[in-house]
Design a protein around this motif. Structure first.
Motif, PDB file in Angstrom:
ATOM      1  N   ASP A 272       0.878  -1.170   0.000  1.00 51.34           N
ATOM      2  CA  ASP A 272       0.000   0.000   0.000  1.00 51.34           C
ATOM      3  C   ASP A 272       0.916   1.221   0.000  1.00 51.34           C
ATOM      4  O   ASP A 272       1.526   1.561   1.014  1.00 51.34           O
ATOM      5  N   LEU A 273       1.018   1.899  -1.137  1.00 53.91           N
ATOM      6  CA  LEU A 273       2.024   2.958  -1.263  1.00 53.91           C
ATOM      7  C   LEU A 273       1.689   4.191  -0.445  1.00 53.91           C
ATOM      8  O   LEU A 273       2.596   4.910  -0.007  1.00 53.91           O
ATOM      9  N   ASP A 274       0.414   4.480  -0.236  1.00 53.95           N
ATOM     10  CA  ASP A 274       0.074   5.608   0.640  1.00 53.95           C
ATOM     11  C   ASP A 274       0.623   5.368   2.039  1.00 53.95           C
ATOM     12  O   ASP A 274       1.259   6.245   2.640  1.00 53.95           O
ATOM     13  N   LEU A 275       0.366   4.178   2.565  1.00 54.31           N
ATOM     14  CA  LEU A 275       0.856   3.835   3.897  1.00 54.31           C
ATOM     15  C   LEU A 275       2.380   3.771   3.902  1.00 54.31           C
ATOM     16  O   LEU A 275       3.033   4.234   4.840  1.00 54.31           O
ATOM     17  N   THR A 276       2.943   3.210   2.840  1.00 56.74           N
ATOM     18  CA  THR A 276       4.397   3.076   2.755  1.00 56.74           C
ATOM     19  C   THR A 276       5.092   4.422   2.819  1.00 56.74           C
ATOM     20  O   THR A 276       6.065   4.607   3.572  1.00 56.74           O
ATOM     21  N   VAL A 277       4.620   5.382   2.032  1.00 51.76           N
ATOM     22  CA  VAL A 277       5.261   6.698   1.996  1.00 51.76           C
ATOM     23  C   VAL A 277       5.204   7.355   3.364  1.00 51.76           C
ATOM     24  O   VAL A 277       6.206   7.913   3.844  1.00 51.76           O
ATOM     25  N   ARG A 278       4.065   7.276   4.034  1.00 52.43           N
ATOM     26  CA  ARG A 278       3.967   7.876   5.369  1.00 52.43           C
ATOM     27  C   ARG A 278       4.946   7.217   6.335  1.00 52.43           C
ATOM     28  O   ARG A 278       5.641   7.887   7.094  1.00 52.43           O
ATOM     29  N   ASN A 445       4.452  -3.500   7.603  1.00 50.30           N
ATOM     30  CA  ASN A 445       3.589  -2.371   7.261  1.00 50.30           C
ATOM     31  C   ASN A 445       3.622  -1.229   8.274  1.00 50.30           C
ATOM     32  O   ASN A 445       2.644  -0.495   8.439  1.00 50.30           O
ATOM     33  N   ILE A 446       4.725  -1.104   8.950  1.00 52.16           N
ATOM     34  CA  ILE A 446       5.052   0.120   9.690  1.00 52.16           C
ATOM     35  C   ILE A 446       6.541   0.365   9.477  1.00 52.16           C
ATOM     36  O   ILE A 446       7.271  -0.518   9.041  1.00 52.16           O
ATOM     37  N   GLY A 447       7.009   1.561   9.824  1.00 57.19           N
ATOM     38  CA  GLY A 447       8.410   1.890   9.643  1.00 57.19           C
ATOM     39  C   GLY A 447       9.292   1.248  10.689  1.00 57.19           C
ATOM     40  O   GLY A 447       8.854   0.437  11.510  1.00 57.19           O
ATOM     41  N   THR A 448      10.553   1.616  10.670  1.00 59.81           N
ATOM     42  CA  THR A 448      11.534   1.022  11.580  1.00 59.81           C
ATOM     43  C   THR A 448      11.603   1.723  12.927  1.00 59.81           C
ATOM     44  O   THR A 448      12.173   1.174  13.877  1.00 59.81           O
ATOM     45  N   SER A 449      11.056   2.928  13.040  1.00 55.76           N
ATOM     46  CA  SER A 449      11.148   3.675  14.300  1.00 55.76           C
ATOM     47  C   SER A 449       9.783   3.734  14.965  1.00 55.76           C
ATOM     48  O   SER A 449       8.751   3.490  14.350  1.00 55.76           O
ATOM     49  N   GLY A 450       9.799   4.083  16.268  1.00 55.48           N
ATOM     50  CA  GLY A 450       8.550   4.209  17.002  1.00 55.48           C
ATOM     51  C   GLY A 450       8.166   2.965  17.764  1.00 55.48           C
ATOM     52  O   GLY A 450       6.998   2.580  17.799  1.00 55.48           O
ATOM     53  N   ALA A 451       9.141   2.303  18.413  1.00 55.25           N
ATOM     54  CA  ALA A 451       8.869   1.072  19.159  1.00 55.25           C
ATOM     55  C   ALA A 451       8.056   1.364  20.420  1.00 55.25           C
ATOM     56  O   ALA A 451       8.231   2.389  21.071  1.00 55.25           O
ATOM     57  N   GLU A 452       7.162   0.446  20.768  1.00 56.39           N
ATOM     58  CA  GLU A 452       6.410   0.547  22.013  1.00 56.39           C
ATOM     59  C   GLU A 452       7.212  -0.079  23.148  1.00 56.39           C
ATOM     60  O   GLU A 452       8.061  -0.952  22.925  1.00 56.39           O
ATOM     61  N   ILE A 453       6.875   0.315  24.377  1.00 57.88           N
ATOM     62  CA  ILE A 453       7.674  -0.148  25.514  1.00 57.88           C
ATOM     63  C   ILE A 453       7.306  -1.577  25.935  1.00 57.88           C
ATOM     64  O   ILE A 453       8.032  -2.190  26.702  1.00 57.88           O
TER      65      ILE A 453
END
Length: 500
Positions: A272-278, A445-453
């Motif tokens: 999903d390129l919209d999601l990918t770009v974000r 389908n999420i990026g590499t940053s923004g890990a949850e605790i």
């Protein structure tokens, strides 16, 4: 007070609300990357000061380890309450010292609050286990016990979150903490220390459970080499880790290392390129590329690479770079001129290897003496030497692939192993990637940053192998004992041994 107001006044006010009075002077000059303003001058700690701090913490351990874990949890609960109360103050200090935009700074403080919640629950869940014994009338079990003083060495980019991951869990596990923050971000450390000391007073915890020591690498070396420090938790470069690990091992201490990341995302034809770009843009440009989990390599299927590059380039052109206190800014400053020089050198090397900068990479003129750059998007002919290195700046290298095996091989062919992701709507591709990514963190389908605790944070290979924050990471802060209890009137030996 507007965005160009006296940053020193803002820092002093935020510190004052946290209970810290700035000293009149010292050898450590604290400057803001926002515009180069000197925020404070602080005294440095000597080797003798560090020795005294470790001694106080070691004595506090003798008391704290005997306090029941749920009671220790009350201290962390109170700390979490104070963090909620002072969330805006701490976020302001993070922006002033690191240059993060306010929403990212507030998110970092929220991470502290969240890990306190996690640790309070953990204080009633430090479970051992009971195992079947081969001998009648015997019980075999494992129990966990406080480890000792924990030395925390933290980096500038997450000046408070990483400290809280270690400290909240260490405290409920029964361990005092001695913290050496980055020389770039001592003000946030002083604020956190003041709030924790207030929490300790409020719940009647022993004195000496937490100490901040300020200084250069020699202060860190004191923590690394002191046998009273049971665990050294160090966040920083691979180079630092290569120095820390053997010195701690030489005295048979424990290490928890969070080192470099050279994180990649694979983009498949079904994505999903919209999601990918974000997801890509935030992971690559957030915190001006100065996260250990920043996306640095984008591995795109050849059939869609032109489209993906065009869309990311367009998104990059809309990113506002500037003073993080200004409305609408999404990319703040680099931490120093040295960071820009490293970025410029990497871009020059990429060009020499045949790379083409398709967006960004320029110095951006912002009032004051801050160092601002536009995030760079670079198409590369292959994974050259510079692509295999981590440059702590906003550079995203784009590589291509023809089949998923090739993409995963490219992904894994770097020394670091922190965070990874794949963008795909194909379940088989997702599962294949999750089973073969060699990183400590693998996302779909999420990026590499923004890990949850809630999940253990950390990586493999040159990232160090450490795990902090969630899951069972608490075990790093405790020692395990195997216990056998004989409640019979006989004394059978294990394995059927006869003696006497």
């Amino acid at each position: 007070m507007n965005a160009t107001s006296d940053l020193r006044t803002r820092a002093a006010a935020a510190l004052g609300r946290c209970g810290v009075d700035l000293p009149d002077g010292g050898a450590l000059a604290v400057t803001s990357p926002v515009d180069g303003t000197e925020l404070a001058r602080l005294p440095l700690h000597s080797a003798e000061d560090v020795d005294v701090a470790i001694g106080h913490a070691a004595r506090a351990f003798e008391q704290w380890r005997d306090v029941p874990a749920p009671v220790r949890g009350r201290l962390v609960r109170r700390l979490g309450e104070l963090l909620v109360e002072h969330k805006s103050d701490l976020a302001e200090l993070v922006t002033l010292e690191v240059g993060k935009i306010p929403s990212e700074a507030a998110g970092e403080v929220q991470e502290m609050i969240d890990v306190c919640d996690f640790a309070v629950g953990l204080s009633r869940q430090l479970y051992g286990r009971t195992m079947p014994s081969e001998r009648p009338g015997h019980r075999l079990m494992e129990t966990w016990h406080p480890l000792g003083v924990v030395g925390v060495i933290s980096a500038f980019n997450f000046p408070v979150a990483v400290w809280s991951w270690n400290t909240a869990i260490a405290l409920v596990c029964g361990d005092p903490v001695v913290w050496k923050p980055s020389e770039t971000t001592p003000l946030t450390a002083l604020a956190c220390d003041a709030l924790l000391r207030r929490a300790a007073d409020d719940v009647g915890a022993p004195d000496g459970l937490h100490h901040v020591v300020l200084g250069d690498a020699t202060v860190g070396e004191s923590l690394v080499d002191d046998p009273r420090i049971a665990l050294v938790s160090a966040t920083g470069s691979v180079r630092m880790g290569r120095l820390v690990a053997p010195r701690v091992a030489a005295r048979f201490g424990r290490c928890l290392l969070e080192l470099g990341g050279n994180n990649a995302a694979i983009v498949t034809p079904s994505a999903d390129l919209d999601l990918t770009v974000r997801g890509v843009v935030f992971s690559a440009a957030g915190t001006a590329g100065q996260r250990c989990t920043t996306l640095r390599r984008l591995i795109v299927h050849r059939s869609i690479v032109d489209t993906v590059v065009e869309r990311i380039g367009k998104a990059y052109s809309g990113l506002r770079v500037g003073n993080p206190f200004d409305e609408g800014v999404l990319v703040g400053p680099l931490v120093s001129e040295k960071s820009y020089e490293a970025m410029r050198s990497a871009l020059d090397r990429a060009a020499a290897d045949g790379g083409v900068v398709v967006a960004g990479g320029e110095r951006v003129d912002v009032s004051g003496n801050g160092v601002y750059v536009s995030p760079a998007l670079v198409r590369m002919p292959g994974q050259t030497e510079v692509v295999q290195e981590e440059t702590f700046a906003p550079i995203l290298y784009v590589l291509t692939y023809d089949d998923l095996d090739e993409a995963i091989a490219l992904h894994n062919a770097v020394p670091q192993g922190l965070s990874s992701s794949i963008f795909t709507l194909d379940q088989r591709e997702a599962e294949q990637f999750l089973s073969r990514s060699d990183c400590g963190i693998a996302n779909v389908n999420i990026g590499t940053s923004g890990a949850e605790i809630g999940g253990a944070f950390g990586g493999e290979k040159e990232t160090g192998g450490g795990r902090e924050s969630g899951s069972d990471s608490w075990k790093a802060y405790m020692r395990r004992a195997t216990n056998t209890v004989n409640y019979s009137t006989e004394l059978p030996l294990a394995q059927g041994v006869e003696f006497g």
